[in-house]
Design a protein around this motif. Structure first.
Motif, short mmCIF file in Angstrom:
data_model
loop_
_atom_site.label_atom_id
_atom_site.label_comp_id
_atom_site.label_asym_id
_atom_site.label_seq_id
_atom_site.Cartn_x
_atom_site.Cartn_y
_atom_site.Cartn_z
N GLY A 76 -27.13 -22.26 8.91
CA GLY A 76 -27.86 -22.68 7.64
C GLY A 76 -28.58 -24.16 7.49
N MET A 77 -28.22 -25.11 8.19
CA MET A 77 -28.53 -26.29 7.90
C MET A 77 -30.00 -26.49 8.73
N ALA A 78 -29.99 -25.78 9.89
CA ALA A 78 -31.17 -25.93 10.75
C ALA A 78 -32.27 -24.93 10.21
N SER A 79 -32.01 -24.10 9.57
CA SER A 79 -32.99 -23.05 9.33
C SER A 79 -34.24 -23.44 8.73
N ASN A 80 -34.19 -24.82 7.95
CA ASN A 80 -35.17 -25.10 7.15
C ASN A 80 -35.53 -24.05 6.05
N ASN A 81 -34.56 -23.47 5.30
CA ASN A 81 -34.84 -22.52 4.40
C ASN A 81 -33.73 -22.79 3.20
N LYS A 82 -34.15 -22.78 2.09
CA LYS A 82 -33.36 -23.31 0.82
C LYS A 82 -31.97 -22.25 0.74
N TYR A 83 -32.38 -20.80 1.08
CA TYR A 83 -31.17 -20.29 0.90
C TYR A 83 -30.25 -20.30 2.04
N SER A 84 -30.86 -20.62 3.26
CA SER A 84 -29.96 -20.82 3.93
C SER A 84 -28.95 -22.16 4.08
N LEU A 85 -29.80 -22.95 3.45
CA LEU A 85 -28.89 -24.32 3.17
C LEU A 85 -27.91 -24.24 2.24
N ILE A 86 -28.28 -23.43 0.85
CA ILE A 86 -27.19 -22.96 0.05
C ILE A 86 -26.02 -22.37 0.65
N SER A 87 -26.40 -21.58 1.70
CA SER A 87 -25.16 -20.65 2.46
C SER A 87 -24.48 -21.85 3.21
N ALA A 88 -25.05 -22.59 4.06
CA ALA A 88 -24.20 -23.58 4.67
C ALA A 88 -23.29 -24.47 3.82
N ALA A 89 -24.09 -24.99 2.53
CA ALA A 89 -23.13 -25.61 1.77
C ALA A 89 -21.68 -24.85 1.26
N ARG A 90 -22.18 -23.60 0.80
CA ARG A 90 -21.07 -22.90 0.42
C ARG A 90 -20.00 -22.60 1.55
N GLY A 91 -20.59 -22.47 2.78
CA GLY A 91 -19.70 -22.23 4.06
C GLY A 91 -18.93 -23.58 4.09
N ALA A 92 -19.26 -24.56 3.86
CA ALA A 92 -18.47 -25.80 4.17
C ALA A 92 -17.55 -25.90 3.00
N ALA A 93 -17.92 -25.73 1.85
CA ALA A 93 -16.78 -25.79 0.74
C ALA A 93 -15.93 -24.59 0.82
N VAL A 94 -16.14 -23.42 1.13
CA VAL A 94 -15.17 -22.28 1.20
C VAL A 94 -14.25 -22.71 2.49
N PHE A 95 -15.00 -22.97 3.34
CA PHE A 95 -13.94 -23.50 4.72
C PHE A 95 -12.86 -24.41 4.34
N ILE A 96 -13.13 -25.43 3.65
CA ILE A 96 -12.19 -26.45 3.29
C ILE A 96 -11.31 -25.89 2.40
N SER A 97 -11.65 -24.96 1.64
CA SER A 97 -10.89 -24.26 0.75
C SER A 97 -9.65 -23.46 1.38
N TYR A 98 -10.23 -22.68 1.93
CA TYR A 98 -9.16 -21.43 2.65
C TYR A 98 -8.38 -22.08 3.65
N GLU A 99 -8.92 -22.95 4.53
CA GLU A 99 -8.24 -23.21 5.82
C GLU A 99 -6.97 -24.03 5.29
N VAL A 100 -6.84 -24.62 4.24
CA VAL A 100 -5.47 -25.12 3.74
C VAL A 100 -4.36 -23.87 3.61
N VAL A 101 -5.00 -23.10 2.82
CA VAL A 101 -4.12 -21.80 2.76
C VAL A 101 -3.61 -21.04 3.83
N THR A 102 -4.61 -20.91 4.64
CA THR A 102 -4.09 -20.27 5.80
C THR A 102 -3.34 -21.07 6.48
#
Lengths: 205, 190, 329
Positions: free
Chosen positions: C138-164
């Motif tokens: 997402g970050m390397a794609s030079n596309n705003k939707y990909s960037l949003i997806s990457a940002a969501r990925g980071a946020a989601v990852f940090i959230s669920y990894e704690v619960v797991t």
């Protein structure tokens, strides 16, 4: 439920009511209660059950299109056809040019001349299907029920401007001989029980 | 022999990755090679038989570098190269090199003079995780708890700093409310 | 380290790679069929009997498509991102016992590549690395939707990894080991000894976190088609996109195995019946991933973070404390 209710377009007070939506909770306790409520209400399982029920019922609504086709209505307006006279097997078109005149997208071109019996005869006749919007005016205006819409809705072409000529549209003579020509019940055609509705022309005035 | 091959392979990879981290001017390269280097370091733990530490290294540093990525996303256009301004690069490189050398000397000297010995020998039939737990909760209990308290302090201060206006939502406020809020903020600053 | 061990390990790795790559393909077929049946459709029907060869057709398409690297992307990172997703998904499989050990031509086979004694931690860690694929893509794609997806990925990852992690702590405390084989042997006594009966809360929490981990529908945020096109996959084409896909489906299978082994008794006492029971449980979990996709809506990213941090994490911590108190007395 009868259709009356839906046909009444007079929008007023009659059948409308406000959907009861609960207020958005503002306090922390209210939000907590809402979260707990939603968690244990089991609405998620209702959704799961609904899709599972449909899967078990296996009530498939798919039409596998190239193999199966839905029946089309008798008044369906697809590519035009030219009909023949039942009596003499000659074409019905008299070359009056009304269809060319009324065509709102200017896609019909016809060229007429007098034949050796001094009767009007159609020389060139073509419809540009790339322009045609299949409005049905040509069939409606035709005094002889000669040009009608057929049921053929699958067309491919290599070009945008795809023409059908008179010969393409005319009912093949072998079909005609077999008596298999289909009359068109759509726009401009004679409606059923037309004979009973025919009345004498009132000449009194 | 396998161990030697694996050690040199991962040593080379780790050094290469961290070199990229330091030398590149592209934020995305730097972050990615940092993450890769951190993961390659865990290979040494696995090679030494410290499975638990290796797995923890992976988990902790993937999460940590993920947070760095989030910062990178906020501050840079990560697909472009950054223009760096190194006014006195020689001093920076010299000092950091010296610091690295000193760290190596500090750790290598006791090993080289063979005065290092394992105070807590490995127990037979006890897993790696249990070993770590035993040491952590006997000898190193106080440092462990102090580190935990420090993290708690960091977390609470982070929440306090970031959560000042958490009860206000810009999307649910009207224009006037936002305006008045901004004005009152200005007054507070002055 | 003798040669037989190395050969055996290599064979196991190759078998797992082949089986789960194929299963990922079949996973897409099952998904399309199940979703279709639930929505009163037929799904793929034309290629082969009942559309079974659709997988082959998709594979041919993915392999032969042009591999486009758009202008403006960060080339090396863009190219390596799908490999990270696929590779880490299969690396995580190294510590999963897929079947009970069996004897083949007088040679005892352990269907696990490496029974390391920190199995669960290793699986969690490697699956966590797997999220770098979408992030980097997402970050390397030079596309705003990909960037949003990457940002969501980071946020989601940090959230669920704690619960797991926290939800698995309580079962780990009960078993006293991190190896999945030990988990299995702990529950070998039959249905009554499954950990799900003693740790139902941990099971539910881990199940929810598994949905976030694999990015399936209630938490299908990082590639949410109707919001951000295909998220990190927007600029990808051909086999690079296919690698993302294989990684996602392999991950679904592996997390199903992990859930079945940790909470539902795994392969039990190791008989043939137990092996089939394990496969049945895995099939159920995989089916549930598809089932929810047909039935449930997606949540917003902030709702997922709210859920993970404010609801699931406190419950997980409470669960650990209660488990500890019960185990102590």
């Amino acid at each position: 439920m009868s259709l009356e209710q839906f046909k009444d377009r007079n929008v007023g007070e009659q059948n409308y009511y406000q959907v009861d939506i609960a207020d958005y909770p503002t306090t922390g306790w209210g939000k907590f209660k809402r979260a707990v409520d939603r968690t244990f209400k089991g609405e998620l399982f209702v959704g799961l059950w609904v899709v599972m029920r449909e899967m078990i019922k296996f009530d498939i609504h798919t039409v596998q299109y190239p193999k199966e086709k839905l029946p089309i209505g008798p008044r369906y307006r697809a590519v035009h056809e030219m009909l023949r006279l039942w009596e003499s097997d000659t074409e019905r078109c008299i070359g009056c040019g009304l269809c060319e005149k009324i065509c709102i997208s200017d896609c019909i071109r016809m060229d007429t001349r007098y034949d050796e019996n001094s009767r009007k005869e159609v020389g060139e006749y073509s419809i540009n299907l790339g322009r045609c919007i299949f409005c049905g005016y040509c069939a409606e205006v035709c005094p002889e029920l000669a040009i009608v819409h057929g049921p053929r809705y699958e067309n491919t072409s290599e070009q945008r401007a795809h023409y059908v000529t008179f010969e393409d549209m005319l009912t093949p003579i072998d079909v005609m001989k077999a008596g298999a020509q289909k009359e068109y019940p759509g726009f401009g055609a004679i409606t059923p029980h037309e004979d009973e509705r025919v009345q004498k022309t009132p000449l009194a005035y | 022999m396998f161990e030697a091959i694996a050690f040199y392979l991962f040593a080379f990879l780790t050094v290469a990755m961290f070199s990229i981290t330091v030398l590149t001017s592209q934020a995305l390269y730097a972050l990615t090679s940092l993450a890769a280097g951190m993961i390659f370091i865990s290979a040494f733990f696995f090679l030494l038989g410290a499975d638990f530490l290796g797995a923890v290294q992976i988990i902790v540093y993937t999460g940590a570098v993920m947070a760095l990525y989030a910062f990178g996303m906020m501050f840079f256009d990560t697909t472009r190269e950054l223009k760096e301004k190194n006014s006195s690069s020689m001093i920076v490189f010299g000092l950091s090199g010296l610091a690295a050398l000193m760290v190596v000397v500090i750790f290598v000297t006791p090993i080289a003079s063979e005065h290092i010995s394992a105070i807590y020998p490995m127990h037979e039939n006890v897993g790696n995780t249990q070993e770590v737990g035993m040491i952590l909760f006997t000898k190193y209990l106080v440092p462990f708890e102090v580190a935990a308290v420090m993290l708690l302090v960091a977390m609470i201060s982070g929440i306090v700093l970031a959560g000042k206006k958490m009860d206000r939502s810009l999307t649910q406020m009207s224009e006037e409310e936002i305006q008045s809020m901004q004005e009152s903020d200005k007054k507070a600053v002055l | 380290m003798d040669t037989a061990f190395i050969i055996e390990t290599i064979i196991k790795i190759v078998v797992i790679l082949l089986v789960f790559s194929a299963l990922a393909g079949f996973g897409t077929y099952f998904e399309r069929k199940v979703l279709a049946f639930m929505q009163r459709r037929l799904g793929p029907m034309h290629v082969g009997p009942y559309g079974l060869l659709q997988i082959a057709a998709d594979g041919v398409k993915l392999f032969t498509k042009e591999d486009i690297v758009p202008a403006g992307v960060v080339g090396p990172i863009f190219k390596i991102a799908p490999v990270i997703t696929a590779a880490t998904a299969f690396m995580a499989a190294a510590a999963i016992p897929f079947l009970p050990e069996f004897t083949l031509f007088g040679y005892t086979v352990h269907p696990i590549v490496a029974d390391i004694n920190v199995g669960i931690l290793y699986i969690l860690g490697v699956m966590a690395i797997g999220l770098y694929g979408p992030l980097l893509g997402g970050m390397a794609s030079n596309n705003k939707y990909s960037l949003i997806s990457a940002a969501r990925g980071a946020a989601v990852f940090i959230s669920y990894e704690v619960v797991t992690g926290l939800s698995l702590l309580a079962p780990m405390m009960m078993v006293g080991s991190l190896s999945l084989i030990d988990f299995n042997n702990y529950q070998a006594g039959g249905i009554g000894e499954w950990i799900i009966w003693s740790q139902p809360v941990a099971f539910i929490l881990f199940w929810i976190a598994a949905f976030a981990e694999t990015g399936r529908t209630p938490f299908h945020l990082i590639a949410n088609d109707h919001e951000i096109i295909d998220g990190f996959g927007t600029e990808y084409s051909g086999m690079r996109w296919g690698l993302f896909f294989i990684g996602e489906y392999a991950n679904m299978f592996f997390i199903s195995f992990v859930m079945a082994i940790i909470f539902l008794g795994g392969f039990g006492d190791g008989t043939v019946l137990g092996a089939f029971a394990l496969l049945g449980k895995v099939a159920f979990f995989f089916f549930f991933f598809l089932w929810t996709r047909a039935a449930w809506p997606d949540v917003r990213p902030d709702q997922l973070m709210w859920l993970c941090w404010k609801v699931l994490m406190p419950i997980a911590v409470l669960n650990i404390v209660i488990t500890g108190i019960v185990m102590m007395f």
